[in-house]
Design a protein around this motif. Structure first.
Motif, PDB file in Angstrom:
ATOM      1  N   ARG A 143      -6.274   4.542  -1.614  1.00 49.29           N
ATOM      2  CA  ARG A 143      -7.145   3.551  -2.263  1.00 49.29           C
ATOM      3  C   ARG A 143      -6.708   3.241  -3.685  1.00 49.29           C
ATOM      4  N   TYR A 161       0.811  -1.214   0.000  1.00 49.89           N
ATOM      5  CA  TYR A 161       0.000   0.000   0.000  1.00 49.89           C
ATOM      6  C   TYR A 161       0.847   1.267   0.000  1.00 49.89           C
ATOM      7  N   TYR A 206      -8.261   8.324   0.338  1.00 45.49           N
ATOM      8  CA  TYR A 206      -7.648   7.414   1.307  1.00 45.49           C
ATOM      9  C   TYR A 206      -8.726   6.689   2.100  1.00 45.49           C
ATOM     10  N   GLY A 207      -8.333   5.548   2.670  1.00 46.04           N
ATOM     11  CA  GLY A 207      -9.288   4.777   3.456  1.00 46.04           C
ATOM     12  C   GLY A 207      -8.591   4.044   4.575  1.00 46.04           C
ATOM     13  N   TYR A 208      -9.380   3.194   5.243  1.00 43.20           N
ATOM     14  CA  TYR A 208      -8.881   2.411   6.377  1.00 43.20           C
ATOM     15  C   TYR A 208      -8.280   3.328   7.446  1.00 43.20           C
TER      16      TYR A 208
END
Length: 124
Positions: A99, A31, A111-113
């Protein structure tokens, strides 16, 4: 992937802190990652990003030369070294996974998480 930021605290202006963002899961090394911060009453703002290998980094102008983003894929950990801190750096700092796209992306919605952030307070 689950993220947890740590390392925040209270520091005097001119001081330093190193934030860590620990990731669970075996795919952390694949990532691109980013650091953001949010001060009270303000939107979440981009600080820095790094590509999956650590060979590429990108910073917003306000932290260039003071903050350094890095990662240790063997430890599933992302770092943010912050030097010469200023009172305006006071905020909750969070890390997130990009992402998609290149690591130059700066919008929070890319963006995520998002992990639980860590509070940084800089006194004058």
């Amino acid at each position: 992937v689950q993220l947890q930021a740590s390392g925040g605290g209270l520091v005097q202006a001119g001081g330093s802190l190193r934030l860590s963002c620990t990731a669970s899961g075996r795919t952390f090394s694949s990532y691109d990652m980013g650091w953001f911060r949010q001060a009270p009453g303000k939107e979440r703002g981009f600080l820095a990003s790094i590509n999956w290998s650590g060979s590429g980094t990108y910073y917003t102008d306000s932290v260039k030369g003071r903050f350094t983003i890095s990662r240790d894929n063997a430890k599933n950990t992302l770092y943010l070294q912050m030097n010469n801190l200023k009172p305006e750096d006071t905020a909750v700092y969070s890390c997130a996974v990009l992402r998609g796209g290149t690591y130059y992306r700066t919008r929070a919605q890319d963006y995520g998480y998002w992990g639980q952030g860590t509070q940084v307070t800089v006194s004058s």
